[in-house]
Scaffold this active site. Sequence first.
Site, PDB file in Angstrom:
ATOM      1  N   LYS A   1     -13.947   0.115  23.822  1.00 47.63           N
ATOM      2  CA  LYS A   1     -14.635   0.891  22.778  1.00 47.63           C
ATOM      3  C   LYS A   1     -15.043   0.039  21.583  1.00 47.63           C
ATOM      4  CE  LYS A   1     -13.237   5.463  24.052  1.00 47.63           C
ATOM      5  NZ  LYS A   1     -12.330   6.590  23.884  1.00 47.63           N
TER       6      LYS A   1
ATOM      7  N   ARG B   1      -6.284   5.612  29.637  1.00 48.67           N
ATOM      8  CA  ARG B   1      -7.582   5.738  30.313  1.00 48.67           C
ATOM      9  C   ARG B   1      -8.327   4.416  30.164  1.00 48.67           C
ATOM     10  NH1 ARG B   1     -12.857   6.811  29.207  1.00 48.67           N
ATOM     11  NH2 ARG B   1     -13.963   8.169  30.658  1.00 48.67           N
TER      12      ARG B   1
HETATM   13  N1  HH2 Z   1     -13.519   8.244  26.251  1.00 48.19           N
HETATM   14  C1  HH2 Z   1     -14.729   8.289  26.851  1.00 48.19           C
HETATM   15  C2  HH2 Z   1     -15.030   9.321  27.756  1.00 48.19           C
HETATM   16  N2  HH2 Z   1     -14.110  10.247  28.081  1.00 48.19           N
HETATM   17  N3  HH2 Z   1     -11.937  11.142  27.830  1.00 48.19           N
HETATM   18  C3  HH2 Z   1     -10.722  11.101  27.260  1.00 48.19           C
HETATM   19  N4  HH2 Z   1      -9.799  12.021  27.585  1.00 48.19           N
HETATM   20  N5  HH2 Z   1     -10.383  10.143  26.353  1.00 48.19           N
HETATM   21  C4  HH2 Z   1     -11.269   9.174  25.972  1.00 48.19           C
HETATM   22  O1  HH2 Z   1     -10.905   8.336  25.113  1.00 48.19           O
HETATM   23  C5  HH2 Z   1     -12.587   9.181  26.566  1.00 48.19           C
HETATM   24  C6  HH2 Z   1     -12.889  10.203  27.511  1.00 48.19           C
HETATM   25  C7  HH2 Z   1     -15.757   7.243  26.531  1.00 48.19           C
HETATM   26  O2  HH2 Z   1     -15.657   6.147  27.404  1.00 48.19           O
HETATM   27  P1  HH2 Z   1     -16.586   5.939  28.707  1.00 48.19           P
HETATM   28  O3  HH2 Z   1     -16.372   7.025  29.682  1.00 48.19           O
HETATM   29  O4  HH2 Z   1     -16.395   4.602  29.268  1.00 48.19           O
HETATM   30  O5  HH2 Z   1     -18.058   5.918  28.136  1.00 48.19           O
HETATM   31  P2  HH2 Z   1     -19.254   6.907  28.284  1.00 48.19           P
HETATM   32  O6  HH2 Z   1     -18.846   8.170  27.624  1.00 48.19           O
HETATM   33  O7  HH2 Z   1     -20.393   6.199  27.591  1.00 48.19           O
HETATM   34  O8  HH2 Z   1     -19.510   7.144  29.740  1.00 48.19           O
END
Ligand code: HH2
Length: 431
Positions: free
Chosen positions: A360, A395
């Site tokens: 992040k 995660r």
């Molecule tokens: N962070 C992201 C997405 N979903 N869910 C939970 N429970 N906690 C988190 O910290 C979280 C989440 C963002 O990360 P990522 O899925 O890699 O990115 P994107 O939303 O751009 O797909």
Amino acid sequence: MRGSLSGDPMPPTPAPRFARVLELDSPGEVARELRRTDSDPEGIGIMTRKARIYPVRLDAVSLRAAPLLKQEMLAVGADSAHARGIADLSAPESAVVLLATMAQYRRVLPKLRRQPFGLKGVGEAVDRALTAYVSHSPKILKGLHRSTPLGAETRVLGVLNVTPDSFSDGGRFLDPARAVRRAHDMIEEGAALLDVGAESTRPGAAEVSEEAEWRRLGPVLEGLARFSPVPISVDTRHPTVAVRALSAGADLINDVGGLRDPEMRRIAARSGAPVIVMHMRGTPATMQRDTEYTDLRAEVFGELARATHRAEAEGVQSSALLIDPGLGFGKSAEQSLELLAHVGELRSLGYPVVVGASRKSFLGEALGGAPPPDRLEAGLAAAVLAARAGADLIRTHDVAPTVRALTLVNAVRVRGRPVSLDGAEADGDET
Ligand code: HH2
């Protein structure tokens, strides 16, 4: 000159020259250390409860309750801090921090139950929070189709983004066959659960139609459901997608909307599927516009507490809830770091805690502007800090290195057995 009864000179009394400050994280560790002194076993149980101050924060304690609370705390040798305006009657209510050992709480809580002005409820809330905070009892997370143990150690939730635009891996796993292969690899690498998402939630991301989200997700879930031995979570804010995913083989819902949508709460209650309730204000499109908090940790904690309370009132089982502070979701880099540093406080709610820091931007900022590919080590450090604070699931996109880092944390950490305020198990062995 002193002499012994036999007339021989007394040997010099050995005096300790060095003193060691002890680091004892859990009541179990305290008890073990006290046993090394050869103390009386009954005394160990009693003294274990005196080893450490547990500061406990309460919000909005009334003008009438706050002084009475302080008086009761002082009467057991403890203390409580409240607003100056309580003394001159200018503040209608106050945030309060209680400062007491378990032994002192044990004496004061039954007294609070007999007091007016809402102190009975205060006593019950403090009791629940302390019991949840010090207990770390292993449990089984029962997914709709598959289950997995939680609580004995910190485990990994592997991220699979089937999106064209996710901030760190967008476009890499849009092809379902590739996505399923990646899932397979993450399971081999030690992921305890998989989290599949088809909508990017990065700040300012464009909203995806539910149909488009399902077109990406459906084939991957279908492929995964056939072979995955580990529970599959579906990362969606959309109730219709959640329902389709659960019937296509997903085990739990990861709701970055934090169950604010009543339809999502109904689905959770009706299906019995576990839900990760993540903290976010607004939507991914708007969340970075509102990063103003008067008291960040108190507000995130309070909002998660209210969200889970409402879900339970509407029929979601408490054993089906997990909570997540939502690092980076409507928080500045500094705020995400503060939440990470204090993530263990969330254990006071009694639900398993999930933390997502992987790749992040707050990590990038802490590193002076590093892009996502250069954030691995900082992500591992964040995972270690969260695990050390008692997070149950990390995660992450980087499953193999995170599993290796957590293996060490899990080996080092000594987790206490469940401990109640009456201290019955306080001198028990660690698990
Ligand atoms: N962070 C992201 C997405 N979903 N869910 C939970 N429970 N906690 C988190 O910290 C979280 C989440 C963002 O990360 P990522 O899925 O890699 O990115 P994107 O939303 O751009 O797909």
